[in-house]
Write an enzyme that holds these catalytic residues in place. Structure first.
Site, PDB file in Angstrom:
ATOM      1  N   LYS A 207       2.404  -2.903 -10.132  1.00  0.00           N
ATOM      2  CA  LYS A 207       1.142  -3.379 -10.700  1.00  0.00           C
ATOM      3  C   LYS A 207      -0.046  -2.527 -10.277  1.00  0.00           C
ATOM      4  CE  LYS A 207       1.772  -8.150 -12.042  1.00  0.00           C
ATOM      5  NZ  LYS A 207       1.137  -9.482 -12.063  1.00  0.00           N
ATOM      6  N   ARG A 208       0.062  -1.874  -9.133  1.00  0.00           N
ATOM      7  CA  ARG A 208      -1.076  -1.055  -8.686  1.00  0.00           C
ATOM      8  C   ARG A 208      -1.313   0.127  -9.615  1.00  0.00           C
ATOM      9  NH1 ARG A 208       2.937   0.425  -5.002  1.00  0.00           N
ATOM     10  NH2 ARG A 208       3.482   2.651  -5.029  1.00  0.00           N
TER      11      ARG A 208
END
Length: 432
Positions: A207-208
């Site tokens: 997700k980063r």
């Protein structure tokens, strides 16, 4: 290869949402089955009772349907196939390949003891994969449910799965599964391990890096065909370098498994946005209106709905941009916000524009374009530069210094509202 022999499968686990890696696996299995005129089986691997959720299962099936990925068989649920696992475990017991033992907490489970601790198997993309030092592993957990690798092998054999296509991260699982196939006397399927999906920093996608679940992309207003086009290029390449496909059917016609690669693929959210924006611009206005309608928070200008859609499509990257872009065209304008930057000729421009609009209804785009052509001709005669004509008009109509073709603004706002906005801008300019 005889297409009737090809049986691929997609086997999600309902312990979370469908993410990009899973969606890519589903897509490549779908394309592989279609390419060979084979069958695609959907299997729900829900033996993890503590973490599996009917809600997650429903959400994943909805995402697959939204992507257009259909299945020829299933869904089969592992939680409903206990007799298959018991029968297979019994065969391993009789052969002396398994034993029961307790872990540190005293929980008893059934362990598989490989007859070979080292060996090799073949991967279609990677060639011979060698392994060694394989330890004993659990095939039936203390709660009597089958372990993942054991259930997968039993089901693949029972369902006649000929090809297993999945990510490289499953290679350790494949080692154990190969040993179980051999112990059970079953034929091994052909394995295709796709390269990892990496973020721009070279690390495994997370997700980063801007990655999200399919449901999140859907709620943001990505088009399924854009997401599929982009996912197809994470491990596959078109012989002519094509990167965008108008539909899943077109992608299936163009797809050739010979173009698959084992190298890691890099996910780039900006590139996905670019592909999505281009896909939006390719849609017919009526279809685009249908798709963006659920994202609207206010009705489009009555009778000018398609013009409004056409006006915003060039700036739209995702469908959820539509409400903001429409507000930028139709929301009230406060002239005090831009009056200081208007050129000296703007008062003259506004006065002439108001006069030129007298008697015009501006109900269609061509009439508005004719108005703009007349304004351009007048400005040329007066020695007013095109920017000094159009920029003040755009600011008066929307308060913004950029946007769609000027004729769209006149038509969407209508003659009465457009004229009123220009008049207020002229009065504000005179009051400076």
């Amino acid at each position: 290869m005889d297409g009737s022999q090809v049986r691929a499968r997609f086997a999600p686990s309902p312990t979370g949402m469908l993410h990009l890696g899973g969606a890519r696996t589903a897509l490549f299995n779908y394309l592989f089955a279609r390419h060979h005129d084979g069958k695609l089986v959907l299997r729900i691997e829900d033996t993890d009772l503590a973490r599996s959720s009917a809600e997650f299962e429903r959400a994943q099936l909805e995402d697959l349907d939204w992507l257009g990925l259909s299945f020829d068989e299933g869904p089969y649920r592992q939680s409903e196939r206990g007799e298959f696992y018991e029968e297979a475990a019994g065969r391993l017991v009789e052969a002396g390949f398994v034993y029961e033992a307790a872990d540190e907490a005293g929980r008893r489970a059934l362990y598989f003891r490989p007859t070979e601790r080292s060996g090799a198997f073949r991967d279609t993309l990677r060639g011979t994969i060698r392994f060694s030092n394989v330890e004993d592993f659990v095939i039936r957990k203390s709660d009597s449910t089958p372990a993942y690798n054991f259930a997968a092998v039993v089901d693949d054999a029972a369902m006649g799965i000929s090809h297993v296509i999945r990510g490289e991260e499953h290679l350790p699982n494949t080692v154990r599964q190969v040993l179980l196939y051999r112990a059970l006397g079953e034929s091994e399927p052909e394995f295709v391990h796709l390269g990892l999906i990496l973020g721009p920093d070279g690390r495994k996608l997370s997700k980063r890096h801007g990655a999200a679940s399919v449901a999140e992309y859907r709620s943001e207003g990505y088009l399924p065909e854009a997401l599929l086009s982009y996912l197809s290029l994470l491990g596959w390449s078109h012989p002519e370098g094509r990167e965008e496909f108008s539909s899943l059917d077109e992608l299936a016609r163009e797809w050739d498994p010979a173009r698959l690669g084992a190298s890691p693929a890099t996910f780039d959210i900006d590139r996905l946005l670019f592909v999505n924006a281009r896909s939006i611009r390719m849609l017919p206005a009526e279809e685009l209106y249908r798709r963006l309608a659920p994202f609207l928070d206010a009705p489009l200008p009555e009778g000018r709905e398609m013009l409004a859609v056409e006006a915003i499509r060039q700036e739209m990257r995702v469908l959820s941009d539509a409400p903001r872009l429409l507000r930028e065209l139709t929301a009230p304008v406060h002239s005090c916000g831009f009056v200081q930057e208007l050129p000296e000729s703007s008062a003259q421009v506004y006065a002439h524009a108001e006069k030129a609009m007298d008697g015009r209804r501006l109900e269609d785009l061509e009439e508005s374009r004719e108005l703009v052509r007349e304004l351009r001709a007048w400005a040329k005669e007066e020695g007013i530069k095109t920017r000094e004509l159009l920029h003040p008009l755009r600011l008066a109509l929307t308060g913004r210094d950029r946007g769609p073709e000027m004729a769209y603004l006149f038509t969407i706002l209508g003659s009465k509202e457009a004229k009123a906005r220009i008049e207020r801008a002229r009065e504000a300019r005179l009051g400076v």
